[in-house]
Design a protein around this motif. Structure first.
Motif, PDB file in Angstrom:
ATOM      1  N   HIS A  43      12.293   6.415   6.319  1.00  0.00           N
ATOM      2  CA  HIS A  43      10.848   6.741   5.961  1.00  0.00           C
ATOM      3  C   HIS A  43      10.376   8.136   5.937  1.00  0.00           C
ATOM      4  O   HIS A  43       9.563   8.284   5.569  1.00  0.00           O
ATOM      5  N   TYR A  44      11.744   8.382   7.660  1.00  0.00           N
ATOM      6  CA  TYR A  44      11.323   9.699   7.651  1.00  0.00           C
ATOM      7  C   TYR A  44      12.362  11.094   6.896  1.00  0.00           C
ATOM      8  O   TYR A  44      11.477  11.415   6.678  1.00  0.00           O
ATOM      9  N   LYS A  45      12.397  10.706   6.410  1.00  0.00           N
ATOM     10  CA  LYS A  45      13.262  11.567   5.682  1.00  0.00           C
ATOM     11  C   LYS A  45      13.128  11.357   3.836  1.00  0.00           C
ATOM     12  O   LYS A  45      12.069  12.138   3.571  1.00  0.00           O
ATOM     13  N   SER A  46      12.444  10.191   3.621  1.00  0.00           N
ATOM     14  CA  SER A  46      10.984  10.333   2.554  1.00  0.00           C
ATOM     15  C   SER A  46       9.987  11.099   2.631  1.00  0.00           C
ATOM     16  O   SER A  46       9.406  12.210   2.318  1.00  0.00           O
ATOM     17  N   LEU A  47       9.112  10.782   4.657  1.00  0.00           N
ATOM     18  CA  LEU A  47       8.070  11.655   4.725  1.00  0.00           C
ATOM     19  C   LEU A  47       8.852  13.348   4.352  1.00  0.00           C
ATOM     20  O   LEU A  47       7.801  14.216   4.183  1.00  0.00           O
ATOM     21  N   ARG A  48       9.879  13.698   4.934  1.00  0.00           N
ATOM     22  CA  ARG A  48      10.237  15.372   5.448  1.00  0.00           C
ATOM     23  C   ARG A  48      10.279  15.636   3.843  1.00  0.00           C
ATOM     24  O   ARG A  48       9.497  16.766   3.307  1.00  0.00           O
ATOM     25  N   GLU A  49      11.040  14.578   3.246  1.00  0.00           N
ATOM     26  CA  GLU A  49      11.178  15.361   1.178  1.00  0.00           C
ATOM     27  C   GLU A  49       9.228  15.506   0.689  1.00  0.00           C
ATOM     28  O   GLU A  49       8.852  16.953   0.378  1.00  0.00           O
ATOM     29  N   SER A  50       8.173  14.559   1.415  1.00  0.00           N
ATOM     30  CA  SER A  50       6.854  15.021   0.718  1.00  0.00           C
ATOM     31  C   SER A  50       6.463  16.099   1.179  1.00  0.00           C
ATOM     32  O   SER A  50       6.030  17.062   0.267  1.00  0.00           O
ATOM     33  N   ILE A  51       6.726  16.720   2.468  1.00  0.00           N
ATOM     34  CA  ILE A  51       5.985  17.414   2.696  1.00  0.00           C
ATOM     35  C   ILE A  51       6.794  18.676   2.408  1.00  0.00           C
ATOM     36  O   ILE A  51       5.732  19.824   2.246  1.00  0.00           O
ATOM     37  N   ALA A  52       7.975  18.625   1.981  1.00  0.00           N
ATOM     38  CA  ALA A  52       8.681  19.900   1.568  1.00  0.00           C
ATOM     39  C   ALA A  52       7.783  20.246   0.378  1.00  0.00           C
ATOM     40  O   ALA A  52       7.394  21.434  -0.248  1.00  0.00           O
ATOM     41  N   GLN A  53       7.656  19.360  -0.575  1.00  0.00           N
ATOM     42  CA  GLN A  53       7.410  19.039  -1.851  1.00  0.00           C
ATOM     43  C   GLN A  53       6.222  19.854  -1.936  1.00  0.00           C
ATOM     44  O   GLN A  53       5.343  20.990  -2.814  1.00  0.00           O
ATOM     45  N   ALA A  54       4.909  19.166  -0.900  1.00  0.00           N
ATOM     46  CA  ALA A  54       3.864  19.940  -1.309  1.00  0.00           C
ATOM     47  C   ALA A  54       3.869  21.284  -0.627  1.00  0.00           C
ATOM     48  O   ALA A  54       3.125  21.857  -0.628  1.00  0.00           O
ATOM     49  N   MET A 103       1.264  -1.446   0.103  1.00  0.00           N
ATOM     50  CA  MET A 103      -0.150  -0.021   0.430  1.00  0.00           C
ATOM     51  C   MET A 103       0.593   1.178  -0.365  1.00  0.00           C
ATOM     52  O   MET A 103       1.959   1.298   0.594  1.00  0.00           O
ATOM     53  N   SER A 104       0.349   2.227  -0.566  1.00  0.00           N
ATOM     54  CA  SER A 104       1.480   3.249  -1.494  1.00  0.00           C
ATOM     55  C   SER A 104       0.564   4.400  -0.210  1.00  0.00           C
ATOM     56  O   SER A 104       0.060   4.667   0.322  1.00  0.00           O
ATOM     57  N   ARG A 105       1.699   4.792   1.103  1.00  0.00           N
ATOM     58  CA  ARG A 105       1.501   6.029   1.791  1.00  0.00           C
ATOM     59  C   ARG A 105       1.422   7.573   1.183  1.00  0.00           C
ATOM     60  O   ARG A 105       2.347   8.217   0.114  1.00  0.00           O
ATOM     61  N   SER A 106       0.151   8.328   0.669  1.00  0.00           N
ATOM     62  CA  SER A 106       1.132   9.466   0.155  1.00  0.00           C
ATOM     63  C   SER A 106       0.160  10.715   1.318  1.00  0.00           C
ATOM     64  O   SER A 106      -0.258  10.935   2.405  1.00  0.00           O
ATOM     65  N   ILE A 107       0.428  12.102   1.134  1.00  0.00           N
ATOM     66  CA  ILE A 107       0.298  13.519   1.886  1.00  0.00           C
ATOM     67  C   ILE A 107      -1.120  14.298   0.541  1.00  0.00           C
ATOM     68  O   ILE A 107      -0.660  13.920  -0.711  1.00  0.00           O
ATOM     69  N   ILE A 108      -2.279  14.158   1.090  1.00  0.00           N
ATOM     70  CA  ILE A 108      -3.514  14.986   0.350  1.00  0.00           C
ATOM     71  C   ILE A 108      -3.147  16.360   0.308  1.00  0.00           C
ATOM     72  O   ILE A 108      -4.173  16.224   1.884  1.00  0.00           O
ATOM     73  N   VAL A 109      -3.477  16.457  -0.129  1.00  0.00           N
ATOM     74  CA  VAL A 109      -4.148  18.504  -0.256  1.00  0.00           C
ATOM     75  C   VAL A 109      -4.797  19.071  -1.051  1.00  0.00           C
ATOM     76  O   VAL A 109      -5.333  18.839  -1.660  1.00  0.00           O
ATOM     77  N   ASP A 163      -1.567  14.987  -4.611  1.00  0.00           N
ATOM     78  CA  ASP A 163      -1.249  13.480  -3.810  1.00  0.00           C
ATOM     79  C   ASP A 163       0.504  14.081  -3.573  1.00  0.00           C
ATOM     80  O   ASP A 163       0.654  13.887  -4.659  1.00  0.00           O
ATOM     81  N   PHE A 164       0.925  13.950  -2.550  1.00  0.00           N
ATOM     82  CA  PHE A 164       2.353  13.810  -2.698  1.00  0.00           C
ATOM     83  C   PHE A 164       2.621  12.601  -2.370  1.00  0.00           C
ATOM     84  O   PHE A 164       2.389  12.260  -0.577  1.00  0.00           O
TER      85      PHE A 164
END
Length: 97
Positions: A45-56, A1-7, A30-31
């Protein structure tokens, strides 16, 4: 399952703003967050999470800044066409002296 940040956001600007600047008042992003703690370990995982938040933050910030600029320009144009009531009062006072 892929996880993402949705704004997702919806803006209600003055009607002329949408047509003039071609901005979309409603958007959904959807990031993707790559990997998971089980697959790549917590630090990755936290590195990827920080990158996704920065991109968002970057993407949403750019879009909202464009909206702010567009609405601000539309408001400035609207104010420039209205006569200023204070100017009229000052002219009357100057004429009485």
């Amino acid at each position: 399952m892929s996880r993402s940040i949705i704004v997702e956001y919806t803006i209600n600007p003055p009607p002329s703003t949408e047509q003039t600047y071609g901005l979309l008042p409603s958007k959904k992003h959807d990031f993707e967050i790559k990997g998971s703690p089980a697959e790549s370990g917590q630090s990755e995982h936290y590195k990827s999470l920080r990158e996704s938040i920065a991109q968002a933050r970057q993407q949403i910030g750019e879009e909202l800044t464009a909206w702010r600029d567009a609405v601000g320009k539309a408001e400035l144009n609207k104010e420039a066409t209205k006569p200023n009531a204070d100017d009229e009062e000052e002219e009357e006072e100057d004429g009485d002296a």
